[in-house]
Design a protein around this motif. Structure first.
Motif, mmCIF file in Angstrom:
data_model
loop_
_atom_site.group_PDB
_atom_site.id
_atom_site.type_symbol
_atom_site.label_atom_id
_atom_site.label_comp_id
_atom_site.label_asym_id
_atom_site.label_seq_id
_atom_site.Cartn_x
_atom_site.Cartn_y
_atom_site.Cartn_z
ATOM 1 N N LYS A 1 34.051 34.673 27.453
ATOM 2 C CA LYS A 1 35.381 34.274 26.998
ATOM 3 C C LYS A 1 36.190 33.620 28.107
ATOM 4 C CE LYS A 1 36.229 37.288 23.167
ATOM 5 N NZ LYS A 1 36.872 36.545 22.132
ATOM 6 N N LEU A 2 36.949 32.601 27.717
ATOM 7 C CA LEU A 2 37.940 32.022 28.622
ATOM 8 C C LEU A 2 39.082 33.016 28.672
ATOM 9 C CD1 LEU A 2 38.161 28.294 27.501
ATOM 10 C CD2 LEU A 2 37.345 29.146 29.679
ATOM 11 N N ALA A 3 39.228 33.701 29.774
ATOM 12 C CA ALA A 3 40.264 34.722 29.892
ATOM 13 C C ALA A 3 40.811 34.742 31.310
ATOM 14 C CB ALA A 3 39.682 36.087 29.537
ATOM 15 N N PRO A 4 42.094 35.053 31.454
ATOM 16 C CA PRO A 4 42.661 35.165 32.792
ATOM 17 C C PRO A 4 41.831 36.123 33.649
ATOM 18 C CG PRO A 4 44.400 35.228 31.165
ATOM 19 C CD PRO A 4 43.094 35.304 30.412
ATOM 20 N N GLY A 5 41.627 35.717 34.895
ATOM 21 C CA GLY A 5 40.858 36.531 35.828
ATOM 22 C C GLY A 5 39.392 36.143 35.915
ATOM 23 N N GLU A 6 38.881 35.372 34.946
ATOM 24 C CA GLU A 6 37.482 34.928 34.990
ATOM 25 C C GLU A 6 37.316 33.899 36.101
ATOM 26 O OE1 GLU A 6 34.687 35.723 33.157
ATOM 27 O OE2 GLU A 6 35.856 37.319 32.234
ATOM 28 N N TYR A 7 36.243 34.019 36.873
ATOM 29 C CA TYR A 7 35.930 33.045 37.930
ATOM 30 C C TYR A 7 34.933 32.056 37.326
ATOM 31 C CZ TYR A 7 35.062 31.181 42.564
ATOM 32 O OH TYR A 7 34.974 30.355 43.659
ATOM 33 N N ILE A 8 35.293 30.771 37.317
ATOM 34 C CA ILE A 8 34.491 29.766 36.623
ATOM 35 C C ILE A 8 34.256 28.535 37.494
ATOM 36 C CG2 ILE A 8 35.312 30.468 34.338
ATOM 37 C CD1 ILE A 8 37.108 27.905 34.457
ATOM 38 N N GLU A 9 33.374 27.680 36.999
ATOM 39 C CA GLU A 9 33.151 26.372 37.606
ATOM 40 C C GLU A 9 33.454 25.329 36.548
ATOM 41 O OE1 GLU A 9 29.770 25.231 40.333
ATOM 42 O OE2 GLU A 9 29.180 24.229 38.471
ATOM 43 N N ARG B 1 35.533 25.309 41.531
ATOM 44 C CA ARG B 1 35.415 26.709 41.143
ATOM 45 C C ARG B 1 36.763 27.367 41.345
ATOM 46 N NH1 ARG B 1 29.643 29.018 43.333
ATOM 47 N NH2 ARG B 1 28.380 27.662 42.025
ATOM 48 N N GLY B 2 37.070 28.326 40.486
ATOM 49 C CA GLY B 2 38.328 29.031 40.639
ATOM 50 C C GLY B 2 38.524 30.064 39.559
ATOM 51 N N THR B 3 39.674 30.699 39.626
ATOM 52 C CA THR B 3 40.025 31.769 38.701
ATOM 53 C C THR B 3 40.954 31.238 37.624
ATOM 54 O OG1 THR B 3 39.861 33.364 40.503
ATOM 55 C CG2 THR B 3 41.066 34.067 38.549
ATOM 56 N N ILE B 4 40.652 31.573 36.373
ATOM 57 C CA ILE B 4 41.540 31.201 35.274
ATOM 58 C C ILE B 4 42.828 32.003 35.436
ATOM 59 C CG2 ILE B 4 41.916 31.270 32.780
ATOM 60 C CD1 ILE B 4 38.889 30.911 32.442
ATOM 61 N N GLU B 5 43.934 31.292 35.493
ATOM 62 C CA GLU B 5 45.233 31.940 35.660
ATOM 63 C C GLU B 5 45.872 32.251 34.309
ATOM 64 O OE1 GLU B 5 48.149 31.032 39.058
ATOM 65 O OE2 GLU B 5 48.749 29.746 37.393
ATOM 66 N N ALA B 6 45.783 31.314 33.370
ATOM 67 C CA ALA B 6 46.376 31.503 32.044
ATOM 68 C C ALA B 6 45.667 30.586 31.052
ATOM 69 C CB ALA B 6 47.860 31.175 32.076
ATOM 70 N N VAL B 7 45.534 31.051 29.814
ATOM 71 C CA VAL B 7 44.950 30.264 28.730
ATOM 72 C C VAL B 7 46.058 29.976 27.728
ATOM 73 C CG1 VAL B 7 43.206 30.224 26.896
ATOM 74 C CG2 VAL B 7 42.706 31.394 29.050
ATOM 75 N N MET B 8 46.148 28.731 27.289
ATOM 76 C CA MET B 8 47.181 28.367 26.323
ATOM 77 C C MET B 8 46.944 29.103 25.009
ATOM 78 S SD MET B 8 48.890 26.394 28.229
ATOM 79 C CE MET B 8 50.085 25.710 27.124
ATOM 80 N N ALA C 1 30.973 31.304 36.986
ATOM 81 C CA ALA C 1 30.427 31.058 38.330
ATOM 82 C C ALA C 1 30.267 32.384 39.053
ATOM 83 C CB ALA C 1 31.362 30.141 39.115
ATOM 84 N N PRO C 2 29.333 32.436 39.995
ATOM 85 C CA PRO C 2 29.215 33.659 40.800
ATOM 86 C C PRO C 2 30.507 33.886 41.571
ATOM 87 C CG PRO C 2 27.476 32.081 41.340
ATOM 88 C CD PRO C 2 28.399 31.416 40.385
ATOM 89 N N SER C 3 30.885 35.123 41.760
ATOM 90 C CA SER C 3 32.113 35.413 42.492
ATOM 91 C C SER C 3 32.009 34.865 43.906
ATOM 92 C CB SER C 3 32.390 36.910 42.505
ATOM 93 O OG SER C 3 31.388 37.565 43.236
ATOM 94 N N PRO C 4 33.128 34.490 44.516
ATOM 95 C CA PRO C 4 33.101 33.887 45.847
ATOM 96 C C PRO C 4 32.472 34.783 46.902
ATOM 97 C CG PRO C 4 35.370 34.175 45.086
ATOM 98 C CD PRO C 4 34.467 34.626 43.988
ATOM 99 N N GLY C 5 32.495 36.087 46.711
ATOM 100 C CA GLY C 5 31.891 37.013 47.663
ATOM 101 C C GLY C 5 30.406 37.173 47.459
ATOM 102 N N GLY C 6 29.846 36.514 46.427
ATOM 103 C CA GLY C 6 28.416 36.582 46.169
ATOM 104 C C GLY C 6 27.993 37.802 45.374
ATOM 105 N N ALA C 7 28.941 38.556 44.860
ATOM 106 C CA ALA C 7 28.600 39.774 44.118
ATOM 107 C C ALA C 7 28.637 39.544 42.623
ATOM 108 C CB ALA C 7 29.574 40.894 44.484
#
Length: 79
Positions: free
Chosen positions: A16-24, A34-41, A72-78
């Motif tokens: 799901k496209l949801a705030p907090g998801e890390y995506i590419e 790559r980044g974190t979804i901040e808000a979905v319309m 996307a994989p989290s930036p810390g590789g976890a």
């Protein structure tokens, strides 16, 4: 436009496209990012990708046909 917030990744798994998801995102105008979804319309027309370092906050419209959005994989590789 993608009418629902349910997405499929390359393997056909749902997410799901949801705030907090890390995506590419790969799209014209922003290239690959790559980044974190901040808000979905509310109308599911797009979402805000949070600022990251020197990269500014950016709106990603979902009606764009020539783009790829995937988890996307989290930036810390976890991830």
């Amino acid at each position: 436009m993608i009418p629902e917030d349910e997405q499929k990744d390359r393997n056909g798994s749902s997410w799901k496209l949801a705030p907090g998801e890390y995506i590419e995102v790969q799209a014209a105008g922003i290239g690959t990012r790559r980044g974190t979804i901040e808000a979905v319309m509310r109308d599911k027309s797009g979402f805000w990708l949070a600022a990251d370092g020197v990269e500014p906050r950016v709106f990603v419209p979902l009606e764009e046909k020539e783009q790829s959005i995937r988890p996307a994989p989290s930036p810390g590789g976890a991830g």
